[in-house]
Design an enzyme around this catalytic site. Structure first.
Site, PDB file in Angstrom:
ATOM      1  N   CYS A   1       0.764  -1.244  -0.014  1.00 34.97           N
ATOM      2  CA  CYS A   1      -0.156  -0.025  -0.017  1.00 34.97           C
ATOM      3  C   CYS A   1       0.779   1.319  -0.074  1.00 34.97           C
ATOM      4  O   CYS A   1       0.415   2.336  -0.393  1.00 34.97           O
ATOM      5  CB  CYS A   1      -1.053   0.019   1.046  1.00 34.97           C
TER       6      CYS A   1
ATOM      7  N   HIS B   1      -3.495   6.936   2.731  1.00 38.87           N
ATOM      8  CA  HIS B   1      -4.146   5.649   2.291  1.00 38.87           C
ATOM      9  C   HIS B   1      -5.430   5.411   2.885  1.00 38.87           C
ATOM     10  O   HIS B   1      -5.821   5.539   3.769  1.00 38.87           O
ATOM     11  CB  HIS B   1      -2.887   4.655   2.906  1.00 38.87           C
TER      12      HIS B   1
ATOM     13  N   ASN C   1     -10.412  -0.310  -0.563  1.00 35.75           N
ATOM     14  CA  ASN C   1      -8.977  -0.150  -0.332  1.00 35.75           C
ATOM     15  C   ASN C   1      -8.252  -0.853  -1.781  1.00 35.75           C
ATOM     16  O   ASN C   1      -8.378  -2.032  -1.942  1.00 35.75           O
ATOM     17  CB  ASN C   1      -8.492  -0.864   0.881  1.00 35.75           C
TER      18      ASN C   1
HETATM   19  N1  ACO Z   1     -19.542  -9.100   8.324  1.00 36.37           N
HETATM   20  C1  ACO Z   1     -20.287  -9.441   9.381  1.00 36.37           C
HETATM   21  N2  ACO Z   1     -19.618  -9.761  10.366  1.00 36.37           N
HETATM   22  C2  ACO Z   1     -18.282  -9.737  10.187  1.00 36.37           C
HETATM   23  C3  ACO Z   1     -17.545  -9.535   9.047  1.00 36.37           C
HETATM   24  C4  ACO Z   1     -18.383  -9.136   7.849  1.00 36.37           C
HETATM   25  N3  ACO Z   1     -17.869  -8.844   6.801  1.00 36.37           N
HETATM   26  N4  ACO Z   1     -16.230  -9.535   9.264  1.00 36.37           N
HETATM   27  C5  ACO Z   1     -15.955 -10.179  10.467  1.00 36.37           C
HETATM   28  N5  ACO Z   1     -17.092 -10.144  11.032  1.00 36.37           N
HETATM   29  C6  ACO Z   1     -17.653 -10.454  12.405  1.00 36.37           C
HETATM   30  C7  ACO Z   1     -16.395 -11.397  13.102  1.00 36.37           C
HETATM   31  O1  ACO Z   1     -16.638 -12.982  12.571  1.00 36.37           O
HETATM   32  C8  ACO Z   1     -16.589 -11.106  14.379  1.00 36.37           C
HETATM   33  O2  ACO Z   1     -17.761 -11.985  14.835  1.00 36.37           O
HETATM   34  P1  ACO Z   1     -17.360 -12.807  16.406  1.00 36.37           P
HETATM   35  O3  ACO Z   1     -17.257 -11.501  17.395  1.00 36.37           O
HETATM   36  O4  ACO Z   1     -18.727 -13.372  16.366  1.00 36.37           O
HETATM   37  O5  ACO Z   1     -16.494 -13.621  16.346  1.00 36.37           O
HETATM   38  C9  ACO Z   1     -17.102  -9.769  14.805  1.00 36.37           C
HETATM   39  O6  ACO Z   1     -17.529  -9.569  13.263  1.00 36.37           O
HETATM   40  C10 ACO Z   1     -15.980  -8.731  15.096  1.00 36.37           C
HETATM   41  O7  ACO Z   1     -14.878  -9.039  14.337  1.00 36.37           O
HETATM   42  P2  ACO Z   1     -13.628  -7.926  14.341  1.00 36.37           P
HETATM   43  O8  ACO Z   1     -12.517  -8.750  13.309  1.00 36.37           O
HETATM   44  O9  ACO Z   1     -13.093  -8.060  15.738  1.00 36.37           O
HETATM   45  O10 ACO Z   1     -13.912  -6.833  13.665  1.00 36.37           O
HETATM   46  P3  ACO Z   1     -13.439  -5.428  13.950  1.00 36.37           P
HETATM   47  O11 ACO Z   1     -14.375  -4.682  14.445  1.00 36.37           O
HETATM   48  O12 ACO Z   1     -12.130  -5.284  14.400  1.00 36.37           O
HETATM   49  O13 ACO Z   1     -13.208  -4.934  12.323  1.00 36.37           O
HETATM   50  C11 ACO Z   1     -11.754  -4.677  10.646  1.00 36.37           C
HETATM   51  C12 ACO Z   1     -12.383  -5.441  11.374  1.00 36.37           C
HETATM   52  C13 ACO Z   1     -12.671  -3.540   9.845  1.00 36.37           C
HETATM   53  C14 ACO Z   1     -10.934  -5.406   9.404  1.00 36.37           C
HETATM   54  C15 ACO Z   1     -10.603  -3.919  11.552  1.00 36.37           C
HETATM   55  O14 ACO Z   1      -9.991  -4.781  12.080  1.00 36.37           O
HETATM   56  C16 ACO Z   1      -9.752  -3.084  10.898  1.00 36.37           C
HETATM   57  O15 ACO Z   1     -10.308  -1.950  10.435  1.00 36.37           O
HETATM   58  N6  ACO Z   1      -8.574  -3.458  10.869  1.00 36.37           N
HETATM   59  C17 ACO Z   1      -7.585  -2.487  10.116  1.00 36.37           C
HETATM   60  C18 ACO Z   1      -6.923  -3.364   9.047  1.00 36.37           C
HETATM   61  C19 ACO Z   1      -7.325  -2.662   7.581  1.00 36.37           C
HETATM   62  O16 ACO Z   1      -8.236  -1.731   7.459  1.00 36.37           O
HETATM   63  N7  ACO Z   1      -6.609  -3.319   6.720  1.00 36.37           N
HETATM   64  C20 ACO Z   1      -6.964  -2.956   5.345  1.00 36.37           C
HETATM   65  C21 ACO Z   1      -6.059  -3.826   4.351  1.00 36.37           C
HETATM   66  S1  ACO Z   1      -4.258  -3.500   4.973  1.00 36.37           S
HETATM   67  C22 ACO Z   1      -3.708  -2.172   4.310  1.00 36.37           C
HETATM   68  O17 ACO Z   1      -4.177  -1.675   3.372  1.00 36.37           O
HETATM   69  C23 ACO Z   1      -2.539  -1.768   4.932  1.00 36.37           C
END
Ligand code: ACO
Length: 317
Positions: A110, A244, A274
């Site tokens: 990225c 980004h 993204n």
């Molecule tokens: N739809 C519905 N539910 C979902 C989904 C979905 N698409 N994906 C995950 N869940 C569920 C999970 O299974 C989990 O359920 P559980 O509690 O029953 O186990 C629940 O939602 C919470 O999951 P988390 O992973 O804790 O969700 P979080 O609120 O942390 O959000 C996310 C996940 C958006 C990926 C977050 O961690 C994030 O923003 N991370 C940053 C990483 C990022 O954005 N990377 C982009 C690519 S890398 C880059 O560009 C550098």
């Protein structure tokens, strides 16, 4: 001597998929995706090649700059994965636009657009080039696991390009890398060597979402303050930050830590998701074509991604 950006362009596939569209394919919802990421829709290839997108973005940037392809001295393409392992994506773009200059790829995930700007700055500093095309192109829909709802909903496909010419537009630059595949990786598709009969890892994006979140917010704040200090500028001098586009919550957390008003931190993640290294040049092109930038504006670019890499720079428009 370094460079000035004199033209921008971008391209995306024709097909846009909303969060509701994805909810027919997997157990997810517009509510879950949009509140956690800010993403409402993303473009996905239904047949367009990466080269087609990269060539379209490049042509638009060249037209915007008024530079014919045969006046380019160098093409750099940032991408995680070109249409081929070899030839490079930059060579495919060179043929597509009808140029004849040297061409090569840069992979810094990225952060690739900023890493490529820094590589280009070296060519300008050595007096080797007058006009450079830098194109960032990514097809994330082919790299994610569509059975993993926690990652596949985050990404989109697209390409963004800029044309650089000799100037003094780059005021400061910072790159970082902290090598390791634990937090974010995409394993290679393996060949069929009879001498190495190990089971290859599935070739899909793997991510520790919480770990990447923490890394991203910390990098964004630190890198922006560092490049502003190097340029002898303060946050008050900044016209716009182009971060980004990984997640609106990351962008918002970084913005609040820096104390910047919302209108000075640009975002288009709601429509694109993204697109890895293609995010920032696409955001730059859309903002440029909307007439947002004035000559002399101070732009701060900030990126972070797999590697783990991060980068930031200050540009005078
Ligand atoms: N739809 C519905 N539910 C979902 C989904 C979905 N698409 N994906 C995950 N869940 C569920 C999970 O299974 C989990 O359920 P559980 O509690 O029953 O186990 C629940 O939602 C919470 O999951 P988390 O992973 O804790 O969700 P979080 O609120 O942390 O959000 C996310 C996940 C958006 C990926 C977050 O961690 C994030 O923003 N991370 C940053 C990483 C990022 O954005 N990377 C982009 C690519 S890398 C880059 O560009 C550098």
């Amino acid at each position: 001597m370094n460079f000035q950006i004199i033209g921008t362009g971008s391209a995306h596939p024709a097909c846009s998929k909303t969060n509701d569209d994805l909810s027919h394919l997997m157990e997810t919802s517009d509510e879950w995706i949009s509140t956690r990421t800010g993403i409402r829709s993303r473009y996905v290839s239904t047949g367009e090649t990466l080269t087609e997108l990269a060539v379209e973005a490049s042509r638009k940037a060249l037209e915007n700059a008024g530079v014919p392809a045969d006046e380019l001295d160098l093409i750099i393409c940032s991408t995680i994965r070109g249409d081929y392992i070899t030839p490079s994506e930059a060579c495919m773009v060179q043929r597509g636009i009808g140029a004849s200059c040297p061409a090569f790829d840069v992979n810094a995930a990225c952060s690739g657009f900023l890493y490529s700007l820094d590589v280009a700055a070296g060519y300008f500093a050595r007096g080797r080039v007058k006009n450079v095309l830098l194109v960032s192109a990514e097809m994330m829909s082919k790299l994610v696991n569509w059975k993993d709802r926690a990652t596949c909903v985050l990404f989109g496909d697209g390409a963004g390009a800029v044309v650089l010419t000799q100037g003094e537009g780059l005021l400061s630059m910072k790159l970082t890398a902290q090598g390791g595949a634990e937090m974010l990786s995409i394993p290679h598709v393996e060949g069929n060597s009879p001498f190495c009969p190990t089971e290859p890892a599935p070739p899909y994006l793997l991510m520790d979402g919480h770990g990447v979140y923490r890394f991203a917010v910390a990098s964004m704040e630190r890198d922006i303050l560092d490049v502003l200090a190097e340029a002898n500028l303060t946050l008050g001098d900044v016209s716009y930050v182009l971060p980004h586009q990984a997640n609106l919550r990351i962008i918002e957390a970084g913005r609040k830590k820096l104390g910047l008003p919302p209108e000075r931190v640009l975002s288009n993640i709601n429509r694109h998701g993204n697109m890895s290294s293609a995010c920032i040049p696409t955001l730059m092109d859309e903002s440029n074509r909307a007439g947002l930038f004035r000559r002399g504006d101070i732009l701060v670019l900030s990126a972070f991604g797999s590697g783990l890499t991060s980068a930031a720079c200050v540009l005078r428009w």
